[in-house]
Scaffold this motif. Structure first.
Motif, PDB file in Angstrom:
ATOM      1  N   ARG A  44       0.851  -1.189   0.000  1.00  0.00           N
ATOM      2  CA  ARG A  44       0.000   0.000   0.000  1.00  0.00           C
ATOM      3  C   ARG A  44       0.890   1.243   0.000  1.00  0.00           C
ATOM      4  O   ARG A  44       1.971   1.243   0.584  1.00  0.00           O
ATOM      5  CB  ARG A  44      -0.880   0.022   1.250  1.00  0.00           C
ATOM      6  N   GLY A  46       0.683   5.685   0.295  1.00  0.00           N
ATOM      7  CA  GLY A  46      -0.022   6.950   0.497  1.00  0.00           C
ATOM      8  C   GLY A  46       0.930   8.070   0.119  1.00  0.00           C
ATOM      9  O   GLY A  46       2.063   8.106   0.598  1.00  0.00           O
ATOM     10  N   ARG A  48       1.367  12.257  -0.272  1.00  0.00           N
ATOM     11  CA  ARG A  48       0.826  13.575   0.041  1.00  0.00           C
ATOM     12  C   ARG A  48       1.745  14.629  -0.569  1.00  0.00           C
ATOM     13  O   ARG A  48       2.962  14.606  -0.370  1.00  0.00           O
ATOM     14  CB  ARG A  48       0.730  13.786   1.550  1.00  0.00           C
ATOM     15  N   ALA A  53      -3.629  14.456  -2.069  1.00  0.00           N
ATOM     16  CA  ALA A  53      -3.343  13.250  -1.289  1.00  0.00           C
ATOM     17  C   ALA A  53      -3.874  12.063  -2.081  1.00  0.00           C
ATOM     18  O   ALA A  53      -5.018  12.075  -2.535  1.00  0.00           O
ATOM     19  CB  ALA A  53      -3.999  13.319   0.076  1.00  0.00           C
ATOM     20  N   SER A  55      -3.921   7.661  -2.368  1.00  0.00           N
ATOM     21  CA  SER A  55      -3.611   6.382  -1.739  1.00  0.00           C
ATOM     22  C   SER A  55      -3.968   5.276  -2.717  1.00  0.00           C
ATOM     23  O   SER A  55      -4.792   5.460  -3.606  1.00  0.00           O
ATOM     24  CB  SER A  55      -4.371   6.209  -0.427  1.00  0.00           C
ATOM     25  N   ASN A  57      -2.519   1.030  -4.155  1.00  0.00           N
ATOM     26  CA  ASN A  57      -1.613  -0.119  -4.097  1.00  0.00           C
ATOM     27  C   ASN A  57      -0.437   0.133  -5.037  1.00  0.00           C
ATOM     28  O   ASN A  57      -0.581   0.840  -6.046  1.00  0.00           O
ATOM     29  CB  ASN A  57      -2.341  -1.397  -4.527  1.00  0.00           C
ATOM     30  N   GLY A  73      -4.888   3.451  -7.851  1.00  0.00           N
ATOM     31  CA  GLY A  73      -5.772   3.985  -6.828  1.00  0.00           C
ATOM     32  C   GLY A  73      -6.912   3.043  -6.500  1.00  0.00           C
ATOM     33  O   GLY A  73      -7.026   1.956  -7.080  1.00  0.00           O
ATOM     34  N   GLN A 174       8.373   5.633   5.931  1.00  0.00           N
ATOM     35  CA  GLN A 174       7.909   6.922   5.435  1.00  0.00           C
ATOM     36  C   GLN A 174       9.106   7.669   4.862  1.00  0.00           C
ATOM     37  O   GLN A 174      10.188   7.698   5.452  1.00  0.00           O
ATOM     38  CB  GLN A 174       7.280   7.743   6.557  1.00  0.00           C
ATOM     39  N   VAL A 182       5.645  10.264   1.481  1.00  0.00           N
ATOM     40  CA  VAL A 182       5.199   8.970   0.958  1.00  0.00           C
ATOM     41  C   VAL A 182       5.249   7.955   2.093  1.00  0.00           C
ATOM     42  O   VAL A 182       6.281   7.800   2.748  1.00  0.00           O
ATOM     43  CB  VAL A 182       6.099   8.476  -0.198  1.00  0.00           C
ATOM     44  N   ASN A 183       4.133   7.281   2.336  1.00  0.00           N
ATOM     45  CA  ASN A 183       4.074   6.188   3.301  1.00  0.00           C
ATOM     46  C   ASN A 183       3.962   4.882   2.535  1.00  0.00           C
ATOM     47  O   ASN A 183       3.117   4.764   1.634  1.00  0.00           O
ATOM     48  CB  ASN A 183       2.856   6.340   4.221  1.00  0.00           C
TER      49      ASN A 183
END
Length: 192
Positions: A44, A46, A48, A53, A55, A57, A73, A174, A182-183
């Motif tokens: 996954r 995320g 920003r 923002a 999120s 895969n 997405g 992160q 980016v997470n």
């Protein structure tokens, strides 16, 4: 020789042919993260930015000359594909647009407004500093695993590691350089 004996010998030969060992070279698993020459990972992501923002895969395949990074997405929308072929040509595909260049980070910045240092992240995702510039590394005092890397204005924070063929590789991390962040939560690693 009877027909029954001939059938039995043929069946035995066929079964034994199926059970022979492969004759190709056996590649030993890497002994440290620096020795990984080819990898695939997925999970996954995320992202920003100052204005957005996102999120979804991701899946990322990389070998010494090529890579393929796909971000999709929710419900398969907003697919972004960043690839580099063996000749060094980089392509970025999104929203029915395909752009070509030689620098993946420059393409992402120019087309999507993403500050994402792709070359450095190929090291950071394995829990390594990039060898191209100085870095400050901090380790967890209890586990002695890497906790942060500070490099080129970026802070890479490692929150969890997983065992992959005897190596501790990042599972949750992160990458940030405000306002860009980016997470990554990595669900699967395949390494060579």
């Amino acid at each position: 020789m009877t027909y029954r004996t001939l059938c039995l010998l043929t069946l035995t030969a066929a079964i034994s042919a199926c059970s022979t060992k492969p004759t190709g070279p056996i590649v030993p698993p890497p002994t440290d993260a620096n020795a990984i020459t080819k990898w695939e990972t997925s999970g996954r992501v995320g992202i920003r930015t100052q204005d957005d923002a996102i999120s979804g895969n991701f899946s990322w395949e990389r070998d010494p000359k090529t890579f393929a990074l796909d971000i999709v997405g929710p419900f398969g929308q907003g697919a972004i594909k960043l690839n580099k072929n063996a000749e060094g040509v980089v392509s970025l595909a999104y929203d029915d647009v395909v752009k070509i260049g030689s620098d993946p980070a420059a393409l992402l910045q120019q087309e999507l407004g993403w500050a994402f240092p792709v070359d450095q992240v190929t090291f950071w995702i394995r829990g390594l500093p990039s060898p191209t510039s100085p870095a400050q590394l901090n380790h967890d005092p209890d586990s002695n695993l890497l906790s942060t890397i500070e490099q080129d204005g970026w802070l890479i924070t490692y929150n969890n590691f997983t065992d992959v063929n005897g190596l501790a590789l990042p599972q949750k991390m992160q990458v940030s350089n405000p306002p860009f962040k980016v997470n990554l939560i990595i669900n699967q690693w395949t390494i060579q």
